[in-house]
Structure formats: structure tokens, C-alpha cells
Write an enzyme that holds these catalytic residues in place. Structure first.
Site: not given
Length: 268
Positions: A37, A158, A191-193
Site C-alpha cells: 500500500d 472511473y 461497500i461500507l469501507t
């Protein structure tokens, strides 16, 4: 059950969200995991936590916009563990302020998203595949998006970049299947990132939930379990596919919520 025991897995964008959930699940199921990362401090925290629990993990710095950085992660993984069995290309960038409709979007932002969202997958595949061939095969997993299948009023770059990932997945599967390499993609819906929780207002989350077939939003682990399946031999006859993990949000006629509301009012 050790579903990926002995496998060496690289997870790009693994310091948080979907990448972190996937790395944790694979490590807990027996894989040696490299968490790569740009946020290397976050990657180190994640790796150290897994190691403290008795699992195998390493953190590495990754700048997914640079080919040489992707190659370096693959090379260092092979130096540490001898091979690569699973390559999860998960890095993606977006920008709601610059990625607008086709007339008004910032073309530099278009180039940035194509460079990161598409080329990082290209280079992840390019540098992992030779090692996978030597190892007798492997599994490549790419993060696409439901934006690849459903257009929107904004995020032109995107959606286009993720559509490219879907097609690229098919090309890799076709070109290297005879050498034991599978390539699949996962297309998440909302998605609840941490990023979603911090940036989307409650009203917008409600709008998404209204159109879901299921009565809740997805969590990073919901994608992580799909990645784990694709990384394991349980999916050994699955390749070239994009699995849509989106709670049925795109499943039905878009008027269904309004039709339900209309029917309820008629019964009053």
C-alpha cells in the site's frame, strides 16, 4: 479450515477497507500475505497485527501509479517467500470533484484514473504471471466495480476504467489458462469501507439501501470472502468471470421501490 494454506498472496491497496479484509481472511486461512500500500504505515500495522495472532504477513510500500514500484513488490515477495500464487490487484482511485460528465470532466483526472486503475492491474499481472507459471499456476483477482456495468451522471473515467478491468480480466484468463493461471474479478457495489462511511451522507446511504434487494449495506468482509473463494482451489474451474457482489442493488427494475410505495398508499 485452511482454504489457502501454503499459498503466497499479494494484496495491493491492502492497508484498509476491502484490501485489508481480504488480506486478513487469507492470512487466517493459511496464506503468507504481502500487504502492499502507499500507506505503508497502515500496511505495517495490519501486518504486525496478523503476525501477533500467529499468522504470516509482511508490509511493503506500493505506488500503484509506477510500474517499477509494482515490479519491486512482486520481486521482494518472491525473495521472501519463493513465489507468488495469488495476485489481488485491488488499488483504485476516484475523484468526485474532477471526474464529472464527459463535457466537464478534467482530462488529467481521466489520465490518472486510467493509469492507476487499469495499468496497475496490467503490471500486477505482467510481473506476477511468470512466477505463477514457474509454480505451476496461480490465481489473479482484480477489483472491478458495478460502475463498469451501470452508467451514472458523473464518474465517467472511473466507470470506464473499471470496464477496462472487466475486459482485461477476460484477456488474461484466455491467454494464460493453459498454463494454470486463473483470472477473475470482483465487482463491488456500495461497500461500507472507511472511505464510504466518512464521505457519504446518511441521506445518500439511505438512497442506496432503498434500491438494494437485501436490507443492508455491504461490508468489506463481504468482498473479502469472495476474494478468498477465488484465491482458493474451491474456484479451480472458474476463470474470466466478474462476480457482482452488490446486494442486489442492480438486480431489479429501478422503479420497484416507487412501485412498492405506490402499492402501500393504495392500501391505506
Amino acid at each position: 479450515m485452511k482454504r489457502v494454506e501454503g499459498k503466497v498472496a499479494i494484496v495491493t491497496g491492502g492497508a484498509s477497507g476491502i484490501g485489508l479484509a481480504s488480506a486478513q481472511l487469507m492470512a487466517k486461512e493459511g496464506a503468507k500475505v504481502v500487504i502492499a500500500d502507499f500507506n505503508v504505515e497502515g500496511a505495517e500495522v495490519a501486518a504486525q497485527e496478523l503476525v501477533s495472532q500467529g499468522f504470516e504477513a509482511k508490509a511493503m510500500f506500493l505506488d500503484a501509479s509506477k510500474e517499477e514500484s509494482i515490479k519491486e513488490v512482486v520481486d521482494k515477495t518472491v525473495e521472501a517467500y519463493g513465489t507468488v500464487n495469488v495476485m489481488y490487484n485491488n488499488v483504485g482511485v476516484t475523484n468526485l470533484k474532477k471526474d464529472l460528465d464527459i463535457v466537464n470532466m478534467d482530462m488529467d483526472e481521466w489520465d490518472r484514473q486510467m493509469n492507476v486503475n487499469v495499468k496497475s492491474v496490467v503490471f500486477g499481472c505482467r510481473y506476477a504471471i511468470p512466477h505463477m507459471i514457474k509454480a505451476g499456476g496461480g490465481s489473479i483477482i482484480n477489483t472491478a466495480s458495478m460502475s463498469a456495468f451501470a452508467s451514472d451522471s458523473v464518474r465517467t473515467a472511473y466507470g470506464s476504467s473499471k470496464a477496462a478491468v472487466v475486459q482485461l480480466t477476460k484477456y488474461v484468463a484466455t491467454q494464460y489458462g493453459k498454463q494454470g493461471i486463473r483470472c477473475n474479478a470482483v465487482a463491488p457495489g456500495l461497500i461500507l469501507t472507511p472511505a464510504a462511511k466518512n464521505n457519504l451522507p446518511e441521506a445518500m446511504l439511505h438512497m442506496f439501501e432503498k434500491h438494494n434487494a437485501l436490507a443492508y449495506h455491504g461490508e468489506p468482509e463481504d468482498i473479502g470472502y469472495t476474494v478468498l473463494f477465488l484465491a482458493s482451489d474451491e474456484s479451480k474451474f472458474l476463470t474470466g468471470q466478474t462476480i457482482e457482489v452488490e446486494g442486489g442493488h442492480y438486480l431489479a427494475n429501478p422503479t420497484v421501490p416507487e412501485m412498492r410505495e405506490f402499492a402501500a398508499k393504495q392500501q391505506q
